[in-house]
Scaffold this active site. Structure first.
Site: not given
Ligand code: PAF
Length: 300
Positions: A33-34, A37
């Site tokens: 996730l970054h 997201h």
């Protein structure tokens, strides 16, 4: 935050909370996730009382020779990030939990799945449609959030949701970019330092197309050629640089209405995509997300 691993568990947890009158939001992801997201998780939070995030690297949407095995998997880090960013339930199933060895059902969204990414990744969108349909049935959300970064996917999912009468409101969140314009993507971690610098040219190509349109250019052939040139000059192996109609993904001749500027290319072994959706009304040009609530029976 609850962390559940099987469809039966998440179904039960959500069903109980729904009985308490809670509105359920789902953010499907493949993890690693970054900020992109997390912006979708926050959007889901603003539309629902209970936010479920699924983390599942879906084998059915990867073709032979694609990056399924090397796709980043960081579930412990993902769970920490989600716990501090408004996620109530993390659903991280195994492949065995999601797919029976004897499964035979497929979902194909015609026409929308064929162009752009569909040309070089045959079957990709069938795999996406299948897993999203399964997640919708397992979680039964009231609202589901997807990113404009994967614009073709977003349109396909909205079409599938409407066609299969899922009572789910699909919300599309804008693309989140690095300070130099590169769209955030889990695959950016594969880029070397030099490739990372050259990757900026995907956004550069979109920016050049927008600049030309703002200056009055209305010939899609010229816009395609300009995007292609900007990417090629940066050493990107161009897969497509296209202008399509936002709702149908059909190629445009004239720059008008709601359209999608879409690019894809390879840097070394990494395939990257980016896009910009524009609504053009006379001289007025605005960036939009491809959200079509009017397609759905669910209007809240
Ligand atoms: O966009 C993604 O990360 C995936 O395609 C999705 C929607 C989670 C389905 O696997």
């Amino acid at each position: 935050m609850k962390w559940v691993k099987t469809p039966a568990e998440v179904h039960a947890v959500v069903a109980e909370l729904r009985c308490e009158g809670k509105r359920v939001g789902l953010v499907p992801t493949m993890g690693a996730l970054h900020e992109g997201h997390l912006s979708l998780v926050r959007l889901a939070r603003s539309r629902a009382d209970l936010v479920v995030v699924s983390v599942f690297v879906n084998p059915k949407q990867f073709g032979p020779g694609e990056d399924y095995t090397r796709y980043p998997r960081e579930i412990d880090r993902d769970s920490e990030v989600l716990a501090s960013n408004g996620c109530d339930v993390l659903f991280a199933p195994s492949v065995e939990c999601m797919y029976s060895v004897s499964d035979r059902t497929r979902i194909h969204v015609t026409d929308l799945s064929e162009p752009l990414c569909g040309e070089s990744r045959p079957g990709h969108f069938d795999g996406v449609a299948l897993v999203v349909a399964k997640l919708f049935n397992i979680v039964r959300p009231d609202v589901a959030v997807f990113g404009q970064k994967d614009a073709q996917q977003a349109v396909i999912i909205q079409r599938m949701t409407a066609d299969l009468d899922y009572p789910i409101r699909i919300v599309i969140g804008p693309t989140v970019r690095e300070p130099d314009g590169l769209a955030m993507s889990s695959r950016n971690s594969f880029l070397s330092g030099d490739e990372r610098k050259r990757a900026m040219a995907l956004f550069g190509a979109l920016g050049e197309a927008r600049r030309m349109i703002t200056s009055g250019e209305r010939d899609a052939v010229k816009i395609r050629a300009a995007m292609h040139r900007v990417m090629t000059e940066a050493g990107i192996d161009v897969e497509y640089a296209d202008v399509v109609e936002g709702a149908t993904m059909k190629p445009k001749d004239r720059i008008e209405g709601t359209l999608l500027l879409a690019v894809a290319g390879r840097l070394g072994g990494t395939r990257l995509i980016d896009n910009m959706a524009l609504r053009i009304d006379g001289d007025e040009i605005g960036e939009v997300v491809l959200e079509f609530p009017e397609w759905s029976m669910y209007d809240s």
